[in-house]
Design an enzyme around this catalytic site. Sequence first.
Site, mmCIF file in Angstrom:
data_model
loop_
_atom_site.group_PDB
_atom_site.id
_atom_site.type_symbol
_atom_site.label_atom_id
_atom_site.label_comp_id
_atom_site.label_asym_id
_atom_site.label_seq_id
_atom_site.Cartn_x
_atom_site.Cartn_y
_atom_site.Cartn_z
ATOM 1 N N HIS A 1 60.214 56.309 103.835
ATOM 2 C CA HIS A 1 60.807 57.629 104.023
ATOM 3 C C HIS A 1 60.643 58.477 102.759
ATOM 4 O O HIS A 1 60.821 58.000 101.641
ATOM 5 C CB HIS A 1 62.287 57.452 104.350
ATOM 6 C CG HIS A 1 63.030 58.707 104.634
ATOM 7 N ND1 HIS A 1 64.232 59.024 104.028
ATOM 8 C CD2 HIS A 1 62.760 59.746 105.467
ATOM 9 C CE1 HIS A 1 64.670 60.166 104.480
ATOM 10 N NE2 HIS A 1 63.791 60.642 105.352
ATOM 11 N N GLU B 1 55.990 58.652 104.916
ATOM 12 C CA GLU B 1 56.393 59.914 105.528
ATOM 13 C C GLU B 1 56.430 60.974 104.446
ATOM 14 O O GLU B 1 57.000 60.760 103.367
ATOM 15 C CB GLU B 1 57.771 59.763 106.178
ATOM 16 C CG GLU B 1 58.227 61.015 106.918
ATOM 17 C CD GLU B 1 59.555 61.564 106.408
ATOM 18 O OE1 GLU B 1 60.192 62.301 107.161
ATOM 19 O OE2 GLU B 1 59.937 61.271 105.244
ATOM 20 N N ASP C 1 57.112 65.246 103.754
ATOM 21 C CA ASP C 1 57.656 66.496 104.279
ATOM 22 C C ASP C 1 56.767 67.648 103.834
ATOM 23 O O ASP C 1 56.420 67.740 102.650
ATOM 24 C CB ASP C 1 59.068 66.701 103.754
ATOM 25 C CG ASP C 1 59.969 65.514 104.069
ATOM 26 O OD1 ASP C 1 60.376 65.391 105.227
ATOM 27 O OD2 ASP C 1 60.239 64.715 103.149
ATOM 28 N N HIS D 1 60.654 68.410 100.657
ATOM 29 C CA HIS D 1 61.620 68.228 101.742
ATOM 30 C C HIS D 1 62.460 69.472 102.001
ATOM 31 O O HIS D 1 62.549 69.958 103.123
ATOM 32 C CB HIS D 1 62.540 67.046 101.442
ATOM 33 C CG HIS D 1 63.536 66.784 102.527
ATOM 34 N ND1 HIS D 1 64.773 67.420 102.579
ATOM 35 C CD2 HIS D 1 63.477 65.984 103.612
ATOM 36 C CE1 HIS D 1 65.420 67.016 103.654
ATOM 37 N NE2 HIS D 1 64.667 66.139 104.304
#
Length: 339
Positions: A49, A81, A83, A96
Site C-alpha cells: 500500500h 500501489e 496514488d 496521495h
Amino acid sequence: MRRSIFASLALVLAAMTTPVAAEGGRTREILERLENANRWRDHVMIVAHRGGWKEDGAIRWAENSRAGVRHAIALGVEMVELDVRASKDGEYVVMHDDGLDRTTSCRGEVKQRTLAELKTCRLVIEGTGQATGEVVPTLAEMLALTRGDVLVNIDNKLGPDHIAGMIAVARGLGMADEVIVKENVWSAERLAAIRAAVGAAGPDTRFMPIIADDAVEDPRFIETATAAFAADIVEMVAWRGERRQLSENAGPLFGARARAVAVRGDWHLWVNTYPIVNLPSGFVARGRGDELAVQAGFPEEVYGYWAERGATVIQTDEPKAAIEWLESNGYRIPYGLTN
C-alpha cells in the site's frame, strides 16, 4: 508449424522493436499467476500500500517513495500501489493527498504547482518530519523503477477521464501490461461510464473494479462487472461499519456465492488490511487488519482468515509481516519453481 521466411522475418523485426520490459523478468511470472486465478488459488499475492512505507507498525519510508518501492520489491511483493494526481501543467505525479503539507516539505495543493515547482518539494517521512533526499516523483519515473520486477496498481485520484492518460504513460514505456488501474463500481450507470473510459484508454488497458459491501451485495452484479472488463482481479472492500467485535462473517463479498462467481470468472479476490487514520482498526477488512496482525500479534486472524475465505490478493501496510507469515504457513508458492 513451419513458418514462411516472411513470417520469420516479421517475428525478428517485432522482437527488435519490443521494449525490454516485455521480454521477461519477474513480472512475466506474476502476470501468469494474475491471469490464471483458478490455477493459483493456493498462492496469496501481496500488494504494498502507498508503495510500501510501513514496517512493524511504524512509518519507515516516505509514502509513494522510491525507497519504499525498492524495499517492497526486495521483500518479494507482487504489486505496489501508487496514488496518482496531476500537476498544474498536466503532468502525472505520484502523491496521495491533494495537498503537499503532510508528505512533503512544501505547502499548498498539488494541482496549483507546475512539475518544475513540485520537483523542489522533498518527500517527508510522516511522523518524524524527516525530509528525505527524494522529491515528488512523476508516474513515468516510478514506472521505470518497477519495470520487470513488480506490477503497479494505480489508485487514480483524478477520476475516470484520466485513465487513458495514465495508461498512455505506461504504454510509452512499454509497460501497459504491468499496470492495473482501478475505479469504484456500484451501479449499472457507473459501470457503463467506467466501461466507456476504459474503452477509450485502449484494448491493452488492465482494469480492476473496486466493489464495496456497503453498496453491493448481489454476486450477480459482481459477475456482470467483472465480465464487462474481462477483469483478472477485483478489489473487495469489506467495511467494518459499527461492528465492535470480530466476527466470523466476512460479508457478502467473501461468501460462498461470491467465491463461486470468482471461480467461474477465473479472477482473484482482493482484500485490504491496511488501517485508515482516525478510524477503527481493520475498517476496510471487517475488523481484521494489520494492527491485529502485527501490533496485537495475531497474523493468523488476519492474513490466514482472509486466505481461508478466498482472498488471493492482500493489500497491506505490512508486506514483510504478511509475506513471512503466509510463506511459513503454506499460503505462498515460490517463483521460479513452476512453469
